[in-house]
Each structure stands twice: as structure tokens, then as C-alpha cells.
Design a protein around this motif. Structure first.
Motif, PDB file in Angstrom:
ATOM      1  N   ALA A 157      -8.365   8.900  -8.634  1.00 14.35           N
ATOM      2  CA  ALA A 157      -9.011   9.057  -7.329  1.00 14.35           C
ATOM      3  C   ALA A 157      -7.974   9.317  -6.242  1.00 14.35           C
ATOM      4  O   ALA A 157      -8.165  10.185  -5.374  1.00 14.35           O
ATOM      5  CB  ALA A 157      -9.823   7.807  -7.007  1.00 14.35           C
ATOM      6  N   VAL A 158      -6.852   8.577  -6.293  1.00 15.50           N
ATOM      7  CA  VAL A 158      -5.793   8.766  -5.291  1.00 15.50           C
ATOM      8  C   VAL A 158      -5.201  10.171  -5.401  1.00 15.50           C
ATOM      9  O   VAL A 158      -4.984  10.866  -4.396  1.00 15.50           O
ATOM     10  CB  VAL A 158      -4.700   7.696  -5.462  1.00 15.50           C
ATOM     11  CG1 VAL A 158      -3.493   8.001  -4.569  1.00 15.50           C
ATOM     12  CG2 VAL A 158      -5.263   6.317  -5.130  1.00 15.50           C
ATOM     13  N   ASN A 159      -4.946  10.617  -6.631  1.00 16.54           N
ATOM     14  CA  ASN A 159      -4.394  11.962  -6.827  1.00 16.54           C
ATOM     15  C   ASN A 159      -5.334  13.034  -6.314  1.00 16.54           C
ATOM     16  O   ASN A 159      -4.900  14.052  -5.751  1.00 16.54           O
ATOM     17  CB  ASN A 159      -4.090  12.202  -8.303  1.00 16.54           C
ATOM     18  CG  ASN A 159      -2.838  11.470  -8.761  1.00 16.54           C
ATOM     19  OD1 ASN A 159      -1.894  11.309  -7.979  1.00 16.54           O
ATOM     20  ND2 ASN A 159      -2.819  11.027 -10.000  1.00 16.54           N
ATOM     21  N   SER A 160      -6.660  12.818  -6.502  1.00 15.71           N
ATOM     22  CA  SER A 160      -7.627  13.820  -6.050  1.00 15.71           C
ATOM     23  C   SER A 160      -7.671  13.925  -4.531  1.00 15.71           C
ATOM     24  O   SER A 160      -8.145  14.916  -3.989  1.00 15.71           O
ATOM     25  CB  SER A 160      -9.009  13.486  -6.590  1.00 15.71           C
ATOM     26  OG  SER A 160      -9.557  12.359  -5.920  1.00 15.71           O
ATOM     27  N   ILE A 216       0.860  -1.178   0.000  1.00 14.86           N
ATOM     28  CA  ILE A 216       0.000   0.000   0.000  1.00 14.86           C
ATOM     29  C   ILE A 216       0.898   1.230   0.000  1.00 14.86           C
ATOM     30  O   ILE A 216       1.612   1.512   0.983  1.00 14.86           O
ATOM     31  CB  ILE A 216      -0.920   0.004   1.236  1.00 14.86           C
ATOM     32  CG1 ILE A 216      -1.823  -1.230   1.215  1.00 14.86           C
ATOM     33  CG2 ILE A 216      -1.762   1.273   1.268  1.00 14.86           C
ATOM     34  CD1 ILE A 216      -2.705  -1.367   2.439  1.00 14.86           C
ATOM     35  N   ILE A 217       0.887   1.965  -1.128  1.00 14.55           N
ATOM     36  CA  ILE A 217       1.799   3.111  -1.286  1.00 14.55           C
ATOM     37  C   ILE A 217       1.061   4.438  -1.214  1.00 14.55           C
ATOM     38  O   ILE A 217       1.647   5.489  -1.460  1.00 14.55           O
ATOM     39  CB  ILE A 217       2.545   3.016  -2.633  1.00 14.55           C
ATOM     40  CG1 ILE A 217       1.557   3.098  -3.783  1.00 14.55           C
ATOM     41  CG2 ILE A 217       3.375   1.745  -2.704  1.00 14.55           C
ATOM     42  CD1 ILE A 217       2.208   3.205  -5.148  1.00 14.55           C
ATOM     43  N   THR A 218      -0.248   4.377  -0.871  1.00 14.08           N
ATOM     44  CA  THR A 218      -1.077   5.584  -1.006  1.00 14.08           C
ATOM     45  C   THR A 218      -1.475   6.207   0.328  1.00 14.08           C
ATOM     46  O   THR A 218      -2.189   7.215   0.335  1.00 14.08           O
ATOM     47  CB  THR A 218      -2.347   5.247  -1.782  1.00 14.08           C
ATOM     48  OG1 THR A 218      -3.051   4.198  -1.104  1.00 14.08           O
ATOM     49  CG2 THR A 218      -2.007   4.806  -3.194  1.00 14.08           C
ATOM     50  N   LEU A 219      -1.123   5.585   1.443  1.00 18.67           N
ATOM     51  CA  LEU A 219      -1.570   6.114   2.741  1.00 18.67           C
ATOM     52  C   LEU A 219      -1.161   7.580   2.877  1.00 18.67           C
ATOM     53  O   LEU A 219      -0.069   7.967   2.454  1.00 18.67           O
ATOM     54  CB  LEU A 219      -0.968   5.275   3.874  1.00 18.67           C
ATOM     55  CG  LEU A 219      -1.487   3.829   3.956  1.00 18.67           C
ATOM     56  CD1 LEU A 219      -0.730   3.038   5.015  1.00 18.67           C
ATOM     57  CD2 LEU A 219      -2.984   3.812   4.270  1.00 18.67           C
ATOM     58  N   LEU A 235       0.926  10.416  -7.121  1.00 25.46           N
ATOM     59  CA  LEU A 235       1.556   9.159  -7.524  1.00 25.46           C
ATOM     60  C   LEU A 235       2.741   9.389  -8.436  1.00 25.46           C
ATOM     61  O   LEU A 235       3.601   8.505  -8.578  1.00 25.46           O
ATOM     62  CB  LEU A 235       0.520   8.255  -8.216  1.00 25.46           C
ATOM     63  CG  LEU A 235      -0.580   7.684  -7.299  1.00 25.46           C
ATOM     64  CD1 LEU A 235      -1.626   6.961  -8.130  1.00 25.46           C
ATOM     65  CD2 LEU A 235       0.014   6.734  -6.276  1.00 25.46           C
ATOM     66  N   ASN A 236       2.803  10.544  -9.085  1.00 27.60           N
ATOM     67  CA  ASN A 236       3.943  10.807  -9.974  1.00 27.60           C
ATOM     68  C   ASN A 236       5.262  10.826  -9.209  1.00 27.60           C
ATOM     69  O   ASN A 236       6.309  10.479  -9.742  1.00 27.60           O
ATOM     70  CB  ASN A 236       3.747  12.144 -10.692  1.00 27.60           C
ATOM     71  CG  ASN A 236       2.609  12.094 -11.697  1.00 27.60           C
ATOM     72  OD1 ASN A 236       2.434  11.095 -12.375  1.00 27.60           O
ATOM     73  ND2 ASN A 236       1.817  13.166 -11.758  1.00 27.60           N
TER      74      ASN A 236
END
Length: 577
Positions: free
Chosen positions: A556-559, A453-456, A564-565
Motif C-alpha cells: 500500500a505504501v509503495n502504491s 514513521i518512515i513513510t511520510l 520502501l526499497n
């Protein structure tokens, strides 16, 4: 469209020519070689006079040619249906037995007509392959057990399950007729050997289709004729089939309303078996010419065939895989081949009826037993067991229930267990956390795949099935349980990956609304990603101030404020590695 299947199908006649008629004539003659003895043998299995099997082989093919969609399906007496009819009519007085079999055929026909007329042909899919495999395998044992007394020259009461059948056979075993048993045993061995070796040997001898099948399918008839010649030398010591009565069939008595109601379960069982097996036969033969199979039309054709069979002296009919495969391999071009075979059956009754009375019952019993081995598909059962142990258990349950309780209850239990398995399977969908190992290019389950999980503090969750009333609460519980595993990570945004959700009912929408409200109170926002358009239409009733929608999980993650870039690694491979 409802009612469309009731319109006769004559489109195939537009391209029909003399060459097709010749091929169909040859295929029909080849088919009749197998059809005549099978029709008599299956009537014997059903506990009926032999002419009823022949009558059942004459008129249904005409109706199938008008309404059916396959060029090869052979409609007529079949083993499974004959077994159900035998179970339903056992114990009934002679006159009433004729009413019983006619009522079953008519009721089953009406059910199939209704299914076809309403365009409900897809109902065939609700009987699972595992349940059908277990049921047909057990039915093969029941059929063989029911024919063993006849093959041994014994007169036992018909039993509806295997323990009762074997018990009755054991009690009468000392009364075995040695000549009958020897003739039947020799016929069975010969038939089994020919079924396995005749076609390959003929191929090696240079006999090719369609003549290879013509010769191969003639050999069982020769075995029965040889058995008749041997039996004739024993006189009355070996029982022969009942003499076929001359003349046209008479209309059956239709009994009382109470009789119709009592036979409804048997009629439903016949309708299910006929529809499922006939559709399977048509599907297995449709691929060679890319023909279009319309299951609703198939239901209408089979329903009309059953009703007409009852009104013309026959009994309930279905589609035979062995005969249909023979029609295809014989080079048939249209349903006319089955009509030709029906005409040969009629000619046989008109001109050869006295000779048919010399056929020994033991030889016909051997023919039935040799034919049912194809119902036991061990390879497919093993494949299902390797694929899914639970579905393998369904095979076993249907098999044991049919053996112990009979065909009607066995089929009902097998179908019921299949539906229960489906309901349970769909009520506990997979709800999993998703992560990435390629910098956000793709998101996969962290529980099954080697990803992180890289989005926390954004948590991605994927729902792997449509959401409806039976699983909505489970989905909600699973989502909050997964969120609870990250209490210390400061989760502020939930991204729901909806790519696998193909439908949401009112209960599902209510659950998602409740979910969004609960998350809002917990100061979390909800973002839906990769929502299918039909599902999105239903989710528009949710509060847009609380719920947002995105084309991809990455968007959705970026918003949610996670870029993520910054996490992309150009050296990372794209899954699958």
C-alpha cells in the motif's frame, strides 16, 4: 444445528465392556459415600427436608448419562443452587415452599432446554470469569453464615444477605446450645483437617487411586457418624435431621401463574449458575481424555435433569466440582458411575432411612461449611488483579453486591458490570499510527514501540478491533485526530492497516464511506491493507475510485509513491530484536 442437542447420546456405549462396568461400579460406590451426606446437607441448606436432597441425587444423573457429554460430571444438589432456592423459598408457608422449589427447578430446566435446543450454549461465555469469581466467593460467605445458626443450635430467620444474617445470629447468640456448638465445632475442625491432610497422608502411607480417594472421602462420613453417636448421648438437646418419610415422592403442587411469574428471576439465576458452573466443571475435566464438550448438549442434559428432579420429589440441581473430580480420580470410564451412585442413594433410602434420622443437624451444617471453602479462589482473584485492575474491580463489585444484596441481585449486578465493561472496552478501540524500524519489513505502533514513521507523506494507521455501531464514530474521530498531528507534513495518502479488524457492520461500512469521502475532499487517498476476506466482501460497496486494497502495508505504501526499497537497511534486525 438447532435441535441436534435434543438427540440422546449413546455413542459411548459402543465401546463399553465389562472392564468399564467394573471401574464405573467402583467409582460409583466411592461417589455415593460423599453424595449421600452432601445431598442431605444441601437440602438442609435449602431449608428442605433431607429426602428432597436424596431424591434430587437419584434421577438427574440418569438424564445426564443420556444427553451429557462428560464422563465424569456428577449432577445433583449443590451449594450455590441450594442457597438461591433457600432465598427464594424463605418466608413461604410449608405447602407453598414445596411448590416454590418445584417451580424454580422446572423453569430453570425449561430455560436450559431452550438454550440447548437452539444451539445457544455459547451464551455461557457472557458471564465473565471476574464476575463469577466474586459472586461465588461471596456466596461461600453467605452459605457459611446461613449454616452457623444451625451449627450453634439456634433457630433464626433465614436472611438473604450477610448483614441481615449476622444481625439475626447476634441477637440469638445468647441462646446457643453448648452441646450442639461443641459437636458442630469439633466436626468442622475434623472435616477441615481431613479435607486438607487425608489424601496426602494416605499417599505417603502407600494408598493409591482409586482406593486413596475412597478412603479419603469415607472419612467425612465417619466424622458425621461419630457426631451422631456423641449427639445420641445428649438426647433431645441436640437436634437431628427430620425423619425421612417412607414411600415414593408425590407430585408437587404447581401453584398459580402469579407465583410462576414472581419466581422467574430466581429461576433465571438458577439456570445461569447451573449452566456456568457445570460447563466450567466439564471443561476442567475434559482435558485428560481429550473428550469433546458440547455446551448445548450440556444445557439440555442439565435442563432435563432439573425438570425430572422437580417431578420426582427433588429440587434444582447442578454439577459439583468436588464430586466430579472424585469420579475422575476414582477411575470412572462413563456416566454409568453416577448412575451407580444414584442407585446406592435409592438403596440407602429404602433400607437405611431410619438410621439417617440420627444424624445431627449441626454435623451436616459443618459439612456444608467445610465444603464451601473451595468456592473462594484467592489465587485466581490475585491473578486477575495483576492482569487488569478494572477486571479486579469487577470481582470486588460482584463480591460486595452479593454479600450486601443477596445472590440474585449480586449475580445480576456482576453480570451487568461485566457486560458494561465489555461494551466500553469494545467501544474505544485502539487506533494508532504505525511505523517501521527495519526498512519496512514490519509495521508497528509508534506510540508503544520504539519505531519511527518512515513513510511520510504517506501516513499508516492501524485499527485494533472490529468496527461496529458502538465504536464507528470513535474510530473516525481518532483517525482524523491522528491525521491532524501531521498537518505540516503534507500527508497525501492514508494507509489503513486492517489486520486486526475481523468484522465490520453496516454502521462501520457507512463510517468508512464517509471517511473516504472526507479524505477525498481534503485531497487524500485511502488505501486498505491486509483486509480479511469476509471484511473485504463488505467493503466492496465503497467507491473503487476513492478506495484501493492491498495485501500488505508495504504494498500500500509503495502504491502511494513511497519506495520502501530505498529505505531498507540490510544491517537492520527483524523484529523482535
Amino acid at each position: 444445528m438447532a435441535g441436534k442437542a435434543l438427540i440422546p447420546r449413546f455413542g459411548w456405549l459402543s465401546s463399553y465392556g465389562g472392564g468399564g462396568l467394573l471401574k464405573d461400579g467402583i467409582a460409583g460406590l466411592i461417589l455415593s459415600i460423599l453424595l449421600v451426606p452432601q445431598a442431605m446437607a444441601y437440602a438442609q441448606l435449602a431449608g428442605l427436608p433431607p429426602q428432597m436432597g436424596l431424591f434430587a441425587a437419584m434421577t438427574p444423573p440418569l438424564l445426564y448419562a443420556i444427553f451429557g457429554t462428560s464422563n465424569y460430571v456428577s449432577v445433583g444438589p449443590v451449594a450455590l443452587v441450594s442457597l438461591i432456592v433457600a432465598e427464594a423459598s424463605s418466608g413461604a408457608p410449608g405447602g407453598e415452599a414445596m411448590s416454590v422449589v418445584a417451580i424454580i427447578a422446572i423453569q430453570a430446566g425449561l430455560i436450559l432446554l431452550l438454550v440447548g435446543a437452539l444451539g445457544l450454549g455459547r451464551l455461557v461465555n457472557f458471564v465473565s470469569e471476574p464476575a463469577l469469581l466474586g459472586f461465588t466467593a461471596a456466596a461461600a460467605f453467605l452459605i457459611a453464615a446461613s449454616q452457623l445458626p444451625t451449627m450453634l443450635g439456634l433457630d433464626t430467620e433465614r436472611a438473604g444477605n450477610l448483614p441481615a444474617a449476622l444481625g439475626a445470629l447476634w441477637q440469638e447468640l445468647p441462646q446457643t446450645s453448648i452441646p450442639t456448638a461443641l459437636i458442630g465445632g469439633a466436626a468442622l475442625i475434623a472435616l477441615l483437617v481431613l479435607n486438607r491432610l487425608a489424601a496426602p497422608l494416605l499417599w505417603k502411607m502407600g494408598v493409591f487411586p482409586p482406593w486413596r480417594q475412597a478412603v479419603a472421602k469415607s472419612l467425612p462420613l465417619l466424622v458425621i457418624v461419630a457426631a451422631a453417636l456423641v449427639a445420641a448421648s445428649y438426647g433431645d438437646a441436640v437436634s437431628t435431621v427430620q425423619a425421612i418419610e417412607p414411600g415414593l415422592p408425590s407430585l408437587p403442587s404447581f401453584g398459580t401463574p402469579d407465583l410462576w411469574l414472581s419466581l422467574a428471576p430466581s429461576s433465571v439465576a438458577v439456570a445461569i449458575v447451573v449452566f456456568v458452573t457445570a460447563t466450567a466443571v466439564a471443561k476442567s475435566l475434559a482435558g485428560t481424555d481429550r473428550s469433546h464438550l458440547d455446551t448445548s448438549r450440556e444445557a439440555v442434559a442439565l435442563g432435563a435433569g432439573n425438570i425430572v428432579a422437580a417431578l420426582t420429589g427433588g429440587y434444582a440441581v447442578g454439577a459439583s466440582l468436588s464430586r466430579s473430580a472424585l469420579v475422575e480420580e476414582s477411575g470412572a470410564r462413563s456416566p454409568i458411575s453416577s448412575v451407580v451412585a444414584a442407585a446406592v442413594v435409592l438403596a440407602t433410602m429404602l433400607f437405611l432411612a431410619p438410621l439417617l434420622a440420627f444424624l445431627p443437624q449441626t454435623a451436616l451444617a459443618a459439612l456444608v461449611i467445610s465444603a464451601v471453602f473451595g468456592l473462594i479462589k484467592l489465587g485466581e482473584m490475585k491473578s486477575i488483579w495483576r492482569h487488569d485492575r478494572l477486571e479486579g474491580i469487577i470481582v470486588a463489585i460482584a463480591f460486595l453486591a452479593t454479600l450486601m444484596l443477596g445472590v440474585r441481585l449480586g449475580l445480576a449486578i456482576g453480570a451487568g458490570v461485566s457486560v458494561a465493561h465489555f461494551l466500553w472496552f469494545s467501544s474505544v478501540p485502539r487506533v494508532t499510527r504505525i511505523g517501521s524500524d527495519d526498512g519496512g519489513r514490519s509495521f508497528r505502533s509508534v506510540d508503544r514501540d520504539d519505531v519511527e514513521i518512515i513513510t511520510l507523506p504517506v501516513l499508516g494507521i492501524r485499527i485494533d478491533r472490529s468496527i461496529y455501531f458502538a465504536n464507528a464514530e470513535y474510530v473516525e474521530e481518532r483517525i482524523f485526530k491522528l491525521i491532524g498531528r501531521h498537518d505540516d507534513d503534507g500527508v497525501s495518502c492514508i494507509v489503513l492497516d486492517m489486520r486486526s479488524v475481523n468484522g465490520v457492520d453496516a454502521s462501520g461500512v457507512a463510517m468508512l464511506r464517509r471517511l473516504a469521502e472526507r479524505l477525498e475532499r481534503a485531497e487524500m487517498t485511502v488505501h486498505f491493507a491486509e483486509v480479511h476476506a469476509p471484511v473485504l466482501e463488505k467493503l466492496k460497496v465503497l467507491d473503487p475510485a476513492v478506495c484501493q486494497y492491498h495485501r500488505t502495508v508495504a504494498e500500500a505504501v509503495n502504491s502511494c509513491g513511497v519506495d520502501l526499497n530505498d529505505m531498507r537497511d540490510d544491517t537492520a534486525g527483524v523484529w523482535p530484536r
